[in-house]
Design an enzyme around this catalytic site. Structure first.
Site, PDB file in Angstrom:
ATOM      1  N   ASN A 137       0.836  -1.198   0.000  1.00 20.63           N
ATOM      2  CA  ASN A 137       0.000   0.000   0.000  1.00 20.63           C
ATOM      3  C   ASN A 137       0.870   1.248   0.000  1.00 20.63           C
ATOM      4  OD1 ASN A 137      -0.441   1.952   2.487  1.00 20.63           O
ATOM      5  ND2 ASN A 137       0.136  -0.043   3.358  1.00 20.63           N
ATOM      6  N   PHE A 141      -1.314   8.246   4.362  1.00 19.88           N
ATOM      7  CA  PHE A 141      -2.050   8.905   5.446  1.00 19.88           C
ATOM      8  C   PHE A 141      -3.311   9.607   4.945  1.00 19.88           C
ATOM      9  CE2 PHE A 141       1.703   9.595   8.675  1.00 19.88           C
ATOM     10  CZ  PHE A 141       1.620   8.269   9.030  1.00 19.88           C
ATOM     11  N   SER A 204       5.770   5.185   8.744  1.00 20.55           N
ATOM     12  CA  SER A 204       5.140   4.883   7.456  1.00 20.55           C
ATOM     13  C   SER A 204       6.103   5.267   6.341  1.00 20.55           C
ATOM     14  CB  SER A 204       3.837   5.667   7.296  1.00 20.55           C
ATOM     15  OG  SER A 204       3.386   5.582   5.958  1.00 20.55           O
ATOM     16  N   PRO A 205       6.244   4.427   5.310  1.00 16.95           N
ATOM     17  CA  PRO A 205       7.153   4.767   4.209  1.00 16.95           C
ATOM     18  C   PRO A 205       6.504   5.643   3.145  1.00 16.95           C
ATOM     19  CG  PRO A 205       6.240   2.585   3.847  1.00 16.95           C
ATOM     20  CD  PRO A 205       5.693   3.058   5.174  1.00 16.95           C
ATOM     21  N   ASN A 206       5.226   6.019   3.353  1.00 18.28           N
ATOM     22  CA  ASN A 206       4.477   6.678   2.288  1.00 18.28           C
ATOM     23  C   ASN A 206       4.284   8.176   2.469  1.00 18.28           C
ATOM     24  OD1 ASN A 206       4.014   4.145   0.957  1.00 18.28           O
ATOM     25  ND2 ASN A 206       2.472   3.689   2.521  1.00 18.28           N
ATOM     26  N   THR A 207       4.919   8.750   3.502  1.00 17.67           N
ATOM     27  CA  THR A 207       4.916  10.197   3.700  1.00 17.67           C
ATOM     28  C   THR A 207       6.363  10.675   3.652  1.00 17.67           C
ATOM     29  OG1 THR A 207       2.911  10.165   5.068  1.00 17.67           O
ATOM     30  CG2 THR A 207       4.379  12.053   5.316  1.00 17.67           C
ATOM     31  N   LYS A 244       5.753   3.734  17.167  1.00 15.72           N
ATOM     32  CA  LYS A 244       5.746   2.703  16.129  1.00 15.72           C
ATOM     33  C   LYS A 244       6.938   2.900  15.221  1.00 15.72           C
ATOM     34  CE  LYS A 244       2.766   0.240  12.881  1.00 15.72           C
ATOM     35  NZ  LYS A 244       1.363   0.050  12.406  1.00 15.72           N
ATOM     36  N   ASN A 275       6.179  -1.419  11.371  1.00 13.05           N
ATOM     37  CA  ASN A 275       5.393  -0.936  10.236  1.00 13.05           C
ATOM     38  C   ASN A 275       5.710  -1.794   9.005  1.00 13.05           C
ATOM     39  OD1 ASN A 275       3.790   0.902   8.585  1.00 13.05           O
ATOM     40  ND2 ASN A 275       4.259   2.472  10.106  1.00 13.05           N
TER      41      ASN A 275
END
Length: 395
Positions: A137, A141, A204-207, A244, A275
């Site tokens: 995914n 966020f 999170s790797p997506n921000t 986290k 994560n």
């Protein structure tokens, strides 16, 4: 012709009734062989939205399983009927807490929630790796923001005073924020009073730039602010504060984090490990493996368990850990617990196997504990690490 039509209606109605009965009763084979494969015919994000909507309506299997005493545990002076929880990312907007707890989870974590609403990354942004029992995914966020979630949680608290299970709130920062620390402080102030525990999610790797906040100096600065905010909340019982972290950390990264979070100035109440990962193991078979984003599910299992073991050892077992990553069976949960996790979360397994997986994991975990002579979860926590910690203390 009318007879044929009538017959079709009767058959269709019978099939629908049978499917509804199987769904409500939580028949594992029906979910595994029919319902979940059918849902996978739809776009991954659409299926996710449907699952949340269904749970928000309370249309989930009736949980008849009674948690045995062996699964009951006390962590942070809070009673858990069982150690199996739902990880953040599934119920992002606090829509379905009651339905999810009804599945048999001991606790549910909502979010991540950002201060201001934001749409997240462009679609498509969720991909099933069916050959690997995994998901990638890059949601980024996507959030309805603090105000909407605060209203939802307030309403839920007021109408579920006799609720079972505990609630965690996972906090994130806005993508375009110029004050990341401030975003987390806002989350603590606004949502902390409604949570049993709050999570500072900087992994999170997506921000863009988020994982940089795991660096030693930035982490010290962040934790000093959020700990102060938590301690200044007005209610007598403060929410537990957790951090986290990512699975893609170097040995030095893990040592630095451990040294910070065990120092009294920046000491948190526990960790969530871990994560999703940005790495792509060689074992991946699905063509979707080339998509960017965080990988979860079975391929993450061993990496996440290794980080649980490392952080338990580096913190000398002082801080309770929630182990997450690739848990789809009682054996997987037990491995996390033996590595040092006091509690365990899952996500991808629910997406692939449906609600019956919760009961299956609990039953298998109970049997594994009994097989090894453990009467409680607490007795098994970190047993694969105890010798290593003992050796370090005597050096």
């Amino acid at each position: 012709m009318s007879k044929l039509k009538s017959g079709a209606i009767i058959v269709s109605g019978g099939v629908a009734a049978f499917a509804g009965l199987c769904t409500y009763s939580g028949q594992e084979r029906f979910y595994r062989d029919i319902l979940m494969p059918t849902l996978r015919l739809f776009d991954a994000e659409k299926s996710h939205e449907l699952a949340i909507k269904t749970a928000s309506w309370g249309l989930v299997p009736r949980n008849r399983y009674v948690d045995p005493d062996s699964l009951k545990c006390k962590v942070w002076d809070k009673e858990f009927s069982n150690p199996i929880g739902l990880a953040a990312g599934f119920d992002k907007h606090a829509d379905a807490m009651s339905g999810l707890l009804k599945m048999g989870f001991g606790f549910v974590e909502i979010g991540s929630v950002t201060p201001e609403p934001q749409p997240g990354n462009l679609k498509p942004r969720v991909f099933r790796l069916q050959q690997d029992n995994a998901i990638i995914n890059r949601y980024g966020f996507n959030s309805v923001g603090h105000e909407v979630v605060q209203n939802s949680l307030t309403k839920w608290r007021n109408t579920n005073k006799d609720k079972k299970g505990l609630l965690g709130v996972n906090l994130g920062k806005n993508k375009d924020s110029t004050d990341g620390d401030g975003d987390y402080v806002k989350g603590v102030n606004r949502l902390g009073p409604l949570a049993d525990y709050i999570v500072i999610n900087i992994s999170s790797p997506n921000t863009p730039g988020l994982r940089d906040m795991q660096g030693k100096q930035q982490l010290q600065q962040l934790l000093q602010k959020v700990i102060e905010a938590r301690n200044n909340l007005k209610q007598p019982i403060k929410p537990v504060l957790l951090l986290k972290i990512a699975p893609d950390l170097t040995a030095k990264d893990k040592e630095d984090i451990a040294s910070v979070i065990t120092d009294e100035k920046w000491k948190v109440d526990g960790l969530i490990v871990s994560n999703t990962t940005v790495t792509r193991p060689d074992c991946l078979q699905s063509p979707e493996k080339t998509e960017t984003g965080g990988l979860s599910g079975v391929p993450l299992k061993q990496m996440a368990t290794d980080v649980v073991k490392d952080m338990y050892r580096l913190t000398h077992g002082q801080l309770p850990i929630i182990g997450v990553g690739g848990v789809s069976s009682g054996k997987d949960a037990y491995e996390k617990i033996r590595a040092g996790a006091s509690l365990v979360q899952l996500y991808s397994a629910l997406a692939y196997n449906g609600p019956p997986v919760v009961k299956t994991i609990k039953k298998e975990l109970d049997q594994l504990l009994r097989n090894d002579g453990f009467k409680t979860i607490a007795e098994a926590v970190g047993v694969d690490n105890k010798c290593d910690i003992g050796e370090e203390k005597t050096e």
